[in-house]
Design a protein around this motif. Structure first.
Motif, short mmCIF file in Angstrom:
data_model
loop_
_atom_site.label_atom_id
_atom_site.label_comp_id
_atom_site.label_asym_id
_atom_site.label_seq_id
_atom_site.Cartn_x
_atom_site.Cartn_y
_atom_site.Cartn_z
N GLY A 9 -4.89 -10.94 -9.74
CA GLY A 9 -3.80 -10.33 -8.98
C GLY A 9 -4.12 -8.93 -8.55
N GLY A 10 -3.12 -8.33 -7.98
CA GLY A 10 -3.25 -6.94 -7.56
C GLY A 10 -2.31 -6.08 -8.39
N THR A 11 -2.06 -4.92 -7.88
CA THR A 11 -1.21 -3.95 -8.56
C THR A 11 0.16 -4.55 -8.86
OG1 THR A 11 -2.26 -2.44 -7.06
CG2 THR A 11 -0.54 -1.52 -8.45
N GLY A 196 -17.53 -23.40 -9.29
CA GLY A 196 -17.51 -23.29 -10.75
C GLY A 196 -16.68 -24.39 -11.41
N GLU A 197 -16.22 -25.35 -10.61
CA GLU A 197 -15.44 -26.50 -11.08
C GLU A 197 -14.18 -26.11 -11.83
OE1 GLU A 197 -18.61 -28.61 -13.11
OE2 GLU A 197 -18.92 -29.82 -11.31
N MET A 198 -13.51 -25.08 -11.28
CA MET A 198 -12.24 -24.64 -11.86
C MET A 198 -11.11 -24.99 -10.89
SD MET A 198 -13.28 -20.96 -13.48
CE MET A 198 -14.61 -20.58 -12.40
N CYS A 199 -9.94 -25.20 -11.48
CA CYS A 199 -8.75 -25.50 -10.68
C CYS A 199 -8.19 -24.17 -10.21
CB CYS A 199 -7.78 -26.25 -11.60
SG CYS A 199 -6.12 -26.34 -11.02
N TYR A 200 -8.02 -24.02 -8.90
CA TYR A 200 -7.65 -22.72 -8.31
C TYR A 200 -6.50 -22.91 -7.31
CZ TYR A 200 -8.41 -18.42 -5.50
OH TYR A 200 -8.27 -17.22 -4.83
N ALA A 201 -5.50 -22.05 -7.40
CA ALA A 201 -4.45 -22.04 -6.37
C ALA A 201 -4.07 -20.60 -6.07
CB ALA A 201 -3.23 -22.83 -6.82
N THR A 202 -3.56 -20.41 -4.86
CA THR A 202 -3.17 -19.06 -4.43
C THR A 202 -1.67 -19.00 -4.21
OG1 THR A 202 -5.26 -18.55 -3.35
CG2 THR A 202 -3.35 -17.42 -2.51
N ILE A 203 -1.08 -17.95 -4.71
CA ILE A 203 0.30 -17.62 -4.35
C ILE A 203 0.19 -16.58 -3.24
CG2 ILE A 203 2.46 -16.60 -5.13
CD1 ILE A 203 1.67 -17.35 -8.01
N ALA A 204 0.38 -17.04 -2.00
CA ALA A 204 0.33 -16.09 -0.89
C ALA A 204 1.71 -15.51 -0.69
CB ALA A 204 -0.16 -16.79 0.38
N MET A 205 1.76 -14.21 -0.67
CA MET A 205 3.04 -13.52 -0.53
C MET A 205 3.08 -12.89 0.86
SD MET A 205 5.51 -11.69 -2.05
CE MET A 205 6.50 -11.04 -0.74
N VAL A 206 4.01 -13.35 1.68
CA VAL A 206 4.07 -12.82 3.06
C VAL A 206 4.66 -11.42 3.03
CG1 VAL A 206 4.93 -13.18 5.41
CG2 VAL A 206 4.39 -15.16 3.98
N THR A 207 3.88 -10.46 3.52
CA THR A 207 4.36 -9.07 3.51
C THR A 207 4.75 -8.60 4.91
OG1 THR A 207 2.05 -8.36 3.65
CG2 THR A 207 3.08 -8.31 1.47
N THR A 219 1.27 -1.28 9.30
CA THR A 219 0.69 -0.22 8.47
C THR A 219 0.45 -0.76 7.05
OG1 THR A 219 2.84 0.55 7.67
CG2 THR A 219 1.98 1.57 9.70
N HIS A 220 -0.51 -0.15 6.38
CA HIS A 220 -0.80 -0.52 5.00
C HIS A 220 0.44 -0.27 4.13
CE1 HIS A 220 -3.02 -1.32 1.40
NE2 HIS A 220 -2.84 -0.10 0.94
N ARG A 221 1.15 0.81 4.45
CA ARG A 221 2.35 1.19 3.70
C ARG A 221 3.38 0.04 3.69
NH1 ARG A 221 2.68 4.11 -0.09
NH2 ARG A 221 4.20 2.68 -0.89
N GLU A 222 3.57 -0.57 4.88
CA GLU A 222 4.53 -1.66 5.02
C GLU A 222 4.15 -2.83 4.09
OE1 GLU A 222 4.39 -3.05 9.06
OE2 GLU A 222 5.54 -4.86 8.64
N VAL A 223 2.85 -3.14 4.08
CA VAL A 223 2.35 -4.24 3.26
C VAL A 223 2.62 -3.94 1.78
CG1 VAL A 223 0.24 -5.42 2.49
CG2 VAL A 223 0.62 -5.00 4.93
N VAL A 224 2.27 -2.72 1.36
CA VAL A 224 2.45 -2.34 -0.05
C VAL A 224 3.94 -2.33 -0.42
CG1 VAL A 224 2.12 -0.47 -1.74
CG2 VAL A 224 0.28 -1.05 -0.16
N ASP A 225 4.78 -1.82 0.49
CA ASP A 225 6.22 -1.74 0.19
C ASP A 225 6.81 -3.13 -0.04
OD1 ASP A 225 6.21 0.97 0.32
OD2 ASP A 225 7.14 1.12 2.30
N VAL A 226 6.50 -4.08 0.84
CA VAL A 226 7.07 -5.44 0.68
C VAL A 226 6.52 -6.08 -0.59
CG1 VAL A 226 7.34 -7.72 1.72
CG2 VAL A 226 7.44 -5.71 3.16
N MET A 227 5.23 -5.84 -0.84
CA MET A 227 4.61 -6.38 -2.06
C MET A 227 5.35 -5.86 -3.30
SD MET A 227 1.83 -8.30 -2.38
CE MET A 227 1.16 -9.05 -3.83
N MET A 228 5.61 -4.56 -3.30
CA MET A 228 6.27 -3.95 -4.46
C MET A 228 7.70 -4.47 -4.63
SD MET A 228 3.80 -2.74 -5.60
CE MET A 228 3.67 -1.90 -7.07
#
Ligand code: HPA
Length: 244
Positions: A9-11, A196-207, A219-228
């Motif tokens: 994950g991220g922050t 690597g034969e691992m089961c992988y899925a992504t939770i994509a969060m629309v920002t 702007t990057h700010r907008e992306v970070v704000d919605v993420m937060m």
């Protein structure tokens, strides 16, 4: 005890308060050293990795994807839940929504994208017809439903090289090609996990709506704000999925 589940994950996604017995771990791989945390949730050991580094200093095009996935493989991880911020090309996928993507289009340019570089590892061509784990996506759908979150069960993720955002013409092209979402970190993470034969899925969060679709400049700010604003929902979703 082997660690079977990992979260990339991220922050903000990692919340020390809900984990017990958290320890920092350094894992050495042929591709470099990786720092991560291992904690327990409902008795299950879970590894937490920030793909951008502990201080969020590594940009998407410089993430050491091979080291990250190799480190999880070395720990014995079988299931990887990844999160990522995305822009939307699809009007139905709105900022704040989650998408459990089922396909990707790879527009990255300059990344080490395989473990199979010849030599000891050999020459291997991995099947990626379905790059994301359907069972894990189904679990995520159920978890989102039980939490009352707006989630889409499938979608096509376009991965760009970044770190710049896209031009309006690029977004128009991605839409014509069938893309729903655009991000910078999903590939080669997904395909390396498959190698690597691992089961992988992504939770994509629309920002945000992608460039040219949005009436305003991105702007990057907008992306970070919605993420937060939505980080609490991502955490709940991850924990519900792990609990199952
Ligand atoms: N483009 C690329 N990556 C992104 C975007 C975007 O619009 N939003 C969040 N990550």
């Amino acid at each position: 005890m082997e660690v079977k589940i990992a979260v990339i994950g991220g922050t903000g996604v990692y919340n020390p308060d809900i984990m017990t017995n958290v320890r920092n771990e350094t894992v050495n791989t042929p591709y470099g050293e990786v720092q991560l945390k291992i904690g327990h949730y409902r008795g299950k050991p879970v590894a937490f990795m920030n793909r951008h580094g502990d201080d969020h200093s590594v940009p998407p095009h410089l993430v050491n994807y091979r080291a990250n996935i190799a480190a999880l493989k070395k720990l014995g991880v079988k299931t990887i839940l990844a999160t990522g911020a995305v822009g939307s090309l699809n009007p139905a996928m709105q900022p704040g929504h989650f998408v459990f993507v089922d396909q990707f289009l790879d527009f990255t340019k300059n990344r080490h994208n395989t473990f199979f570089d010849g030599g000891v590892a050999g020459v291997v061509h991995t099947d990626v017809t379905d790059p994301y784990c359907p069972e894990l996506r189904e679990i995520l759908c159920r978890a989102a439903r039980s939490l009352g979150l707006t989630a889409h069960p499938s979608g096509t993720y376009v991965c760009t090289e970044g770190p710049r955002f896209e031009t309006a013409a690029e977004i128009k092209m991605f839409r014509l090609l069938g893309g729903d979402l655009v991000g910078m970190t999903g590939v080669p993470e997904a395909s390396l996990a498959r190698e690597g034969e691992m089961c992988y899925a992504t939770i994509a969060m629309v920002t945000n709506y992608a460039a040219g679709i949005s009436p305003t400049r991105l702007t990057h700010r907008e992306v970070v704000d919605v993420m937060m604003q939505n980080v609490e929902n991502i955490r709940k979703l991850i924990m519900q999925a792990i609990a199952w």
